[in-house]
Design an enzyme around this catalytic site. Structure first.
Site, PDB file in Angstrom:
ATOM      1  N   GLY A 299     -14.681   0.827 -58.378  1.00 42.87           N
ATOM      2  CA  GLY A 299     -14.578   0.808 -56.924  1.00 42.87           C
ATOM      3  C   GLY A 299     -14.616   2.218 -56.363  1.00 42.87           C
ATOM      4  O   GLY A 299     -13.714   3.007 -56.626  1.00 42.87           O
ATOM      5  N   VAL A 300     -15.654   2.523 -55.610  1.00 41.05           N
ATOM      6  CA  VAL A 300     -15.729   3.824 -54.943  1.00 41.05           C
ATOM      7  C   VAL A 300     -16.024   3.586 -53.461  1.00 41.05           C
ATOM      8  O   VAL A 300     -17.115   3.159 -53.091  1.00 41.05           O
ATOM      9  CB  VAL A 300     -16.812   4.737 -55.579  1.00 41.05           C
ATOM     10  N   CYS A 306     -10.334   3.465 -47.038  1.00 37.67           N
ATOM     11  CA  CYS A 306     -11.250   4.493 -47.543  1.00 37.67           C
ATOM     12  C   CYS A 306     -12.261   4.891 -46.485  1.00 37.67           C
ATOM     13  O   CYS A 306     -12.831   4.023 -45.826  1.00 37.67           O
ATOM     14  CB  CYS A 306     -12.068   3.975 -48.725  1.00 37.67           C
ATOM     15  N   GLY A 341     -11.303  -3.332 -51.459  1.00 37.02           N
ATOM     16  CA  GLY A 341     -12.211  -4.155 -50.674  1.00 37.02           C
ATOM     17  C   GLY A 341     -11.915  -5.642 -50.707  1.00 37.02           C
ATOM     18  O   GLY A 341     -12.689  -6.437 -50.171  1.00 37.02           O
ATOM     19  N   GLY A 362      -4.489  -3.258 -52.679  1.00 32.34           N
ATOM     20  CA  GLY A 362      -3.657  -2.339 -51.918  1.00 32.34           C
ATOM     21  C   GLY A 362      -3.264  -3.008 -50.616  1.00 32.34           C
ATOM     22  O   GLY A 362      -2.124  -3.431 -50.419  1.00 32.34           O
ATOM     23  N   TYR A 386       0.533   1.680 -44.144  1.00 29.77           N
ATOM     24  CA  TYR A 386      -0.313   1.632 -45.340  1.00 29.77           C
ATOM     25  C   TYR A 386      -1.306   2.783 -45.211  1.00 29.77           C
ATOM     26  O   TYR A 386      -1.943   2.931 -44.170  1.00 29.77           O
ATOM     27  CB  TYR A 386      -1.033   0.274 -45.410  1.00 29.77           C
ATOM     28  N   GLY A 388      -4.256   5.699 -47.134  1.00 31.14           N
ATOM     29  CA  GLY A 388      -5.116   6.104 -48.244  1.00 31.14           C
ATOM     30  C   GLY A 388      -4.521   7.290 -48.980  1.00 31.14           C
ATOM     31  O   GLY A 388      -3.911   8.158 -48.356  1.00 31.14           O
ATOM     32  N   GLU A 414     -10.425  11.724 -47.149  1.00 31.83           N
ATOM     33  CA  GLU A 414     -11.339  10.611 -47.457  1.00 31.83           C
ATOM     34  C   GLU A 414     -10.594   9.290 -47.333  1.00 31.83           C
ATOM     35  O   GLU A 414     -10.962   8.288 -47.949  1.00 31.83           O
ATOM     36  CB  GLU A 414     -11.924  10.775 -48.866  1.00 31.83           C
TER      37      GLU A 414
END
Ligand code: XMP
Length: 478
Positions: A299-300, A306, A341, A362, A386, A388, A414
């Protein structure tokens, strides 16, 4: 540059084709799976190694329900180790190294220890480790002189119920029933304290039959590490605390740093289980497996917080990323964890059907009681923060902790920070997710993960198809 530009898809771009099913009840669906090459879990869900998602409270709840939590690394080594220990001590039937104090300690010491470790009783030993008594909440109830030595209020050895180190569960249950005590110190023939069994842990064992456990009956837990600075020291401390799996936590995991980190861990710790990532390609998967990874985290840029794809222009839509990584990982029998995602239970079914062995969440867990994110009230409703791991908030906390500075001028975030609705306990959220997943597997005619992988057939849909999938042409009440 490669000439052909491939099409890549997200979960929303596909649907699973319903297949013949002879499943009459969700009870017939087995969702147990491999987290890593050697670790099995009963629920294919992992809570994310993020500072607003997983500390001990989340990890305990996840493991009780059959999944696992990965304790984040954005704290000191000592704090992270303590979080691991809290999980490990939470309900092993045998607590091998119970917390102890000596009779000379004062009541204040006992109260602080109980609060910090979230325990209701402390065993008292002399300075060579011989059991001399027990101190429980009951002894402390009406005691307001915090300076009094423990020796004056503890229940001494002769008046407390103890047993031998190798007592079995049934015999322990009998003692709890007969003497109406809640804690059973285990003492050897020389009087040395060798462990503790608590009534609560035996009850919890009965209450959570699917819990993910290690060989000693303690809950499974993972710990995240980085690739620079103190990472080997951190790994060693986590392993000494009997952390079950290390997770290399890097946004761009297809890198020399990660390859070197895996090799260094393998050299130093031999049989440690390593989750490595994050990658989004077949090549990345292959390189990390060749370096020695036991699971690949895929996962990127797909996570809800993100902005990697926006800030850097790099990433692969998650459904395609999972397909690509799984193709290679399967050749080596290495499980893939689909990370980021996942917006709803249907996405879990899709990720697993695409070949992943588990998913990392998450956002869906960030709003629960057990997440460490701060709770806020807005417009009369409860929310939780919540954020990143590569967002301003998270980076600032780290900088403050590591070098006391909060200069963010050199940071290119990011990730973003926000709120998610409060959702109650993890168990309620998991109940819905598991229900959706098991029904999804039933639509695929799959009794277990192997059948899901075999039976899965996807169709690509259009934006009209996605619109049709959601509730439409109605004002939804709730
Ligand atoms: P969800 O969709 O469950 O995704 O919120 C959680 C995953 O997102 C990743 N993550 C980040 N990715 N910038 C990123 O590009 C960030 O700041 C960030 N923080 C977390 C991570 O893989 C997590 O498990």
């Amino acid at each position: 540059m490669a000439e052909e530009i491939r099409e890549a898809l997200s979960y929303d771009d596909v649907l699973l084709v319903p297949r013949f099913s002879n499943i009459n009840s969700r009870k017939q669906v087995d969702i147990s799976t491999n987290l890593t090459k050697k670790i099995m879990i009963n629920l294919p869900i992992v809570s994310a190694n993020m500072d607003t998602v997983t500390e001990s409270s989340m990890a305990i709840s996840m493991a009780r329900h059959g999944g696992i939590g990965i304790i984040h690394r954005f704290m000191t080594i000592e704090d992270q180790t303590n979080e691991i220990l809290k999980v490990k001590r939470s309900e092993g039937i045998l607590i091998e190294k119970p917390y102890t104090l000596t009779p000379e300690h004062i009541i204040k010491d006992a109260k602080v220890l109980m609060e910090n470790k979230n325990i209701t009783g402390i065993l008292i030993t002399d300075n060579v480790g011989r059991y001399v008594g027990i101190l429980t909440h009951r002894d402390l109830m009406f005691e307001d002189n915090l300076l009094k030595p423990i020796s004056e209020i503890m229940t001494p050895k002769d008046e407390s119920i103890t047993s031998v180190p190798n007592i079995n569960i049934e015999a322990a249950k009998k003692l709890f029933k007969e003497y109406k005590v809640e804690k059973l110190p285990l003492v050897d023939k020389n009087g040395l304290l060798k462990g503790l069994i608590t009534a609560k842990d035996i009850m919890k064992k009965d209450m959570h039959p699917l819990a993910s456990k290690d060989k000693k009956g303690r809950l499974l837990v993972g710990g995240a590490i980085g690739i620079k600075g103190d990472y080997l020291e951190r790994a060693e401390a986590l392993i000494n605390a009997e952390c079950d799996v290390l997770c290399i936590d890097i946004a761009h995991g297809h890198s020399q740093f990660v390859v070197d980190t895996i090799k260094a861990l393998r050299d130093k710790f031999d049989d440690v289980q390593i989750i490595a990532g994050n990658v989004a390609t077949a090549e990345g998967t292959l390189d990390l497996i060749n370096a020695g990874a036991d699971a690949i985290k895929t996962g990127v840029g797909g996570g809800s917080i993100c902005v990697t794809r926006i800030v850097t222009g790099a990433g692969v839509p998650q459904f395609s990323a999972v397909l690509d990584c799984v193709k290679v990982a399967n050749e080596f029998g290495i499980p893939v964890i689909a990370d980021g995602g996942i917006k709803q239970s249907g996405d879990i079914t899709k990720a697993l059907a695409a070949g992943a062995s588990s998913v990392m969440l998450g956002n869906l867990l960030g709003g629960t009681e057990e997440s460490p994110g701060q709770t806020i009230i807005r417009g009369g409703r409860k929310f939780k923060i919540y954020r990143g791991s590569a967002g301003f908030g998270s980076v600032m906390s780290r900088k403050q902790r590591e070098n006391g500075n909060d200069d963010l001028s050199d940071v290119v975030p990011e990730g973003v920070e926000g709120t998610v609705p409060y959702k109650g306990n993890v168990s309620e959220v998991l109940y819905q997710l598991v229900g959706g997943l098991k029904s999804g597997m039933s639509y695929c005619g799959a009794h277990n993960m192997n059948e899901l992988w075999k039976n899965a057939e996807f169709v690509k849909i259009t934006s009209a198809g996605l619109k049709e999938s959601h509730a439409h042409d109605i004002d939804v009440l709730k």
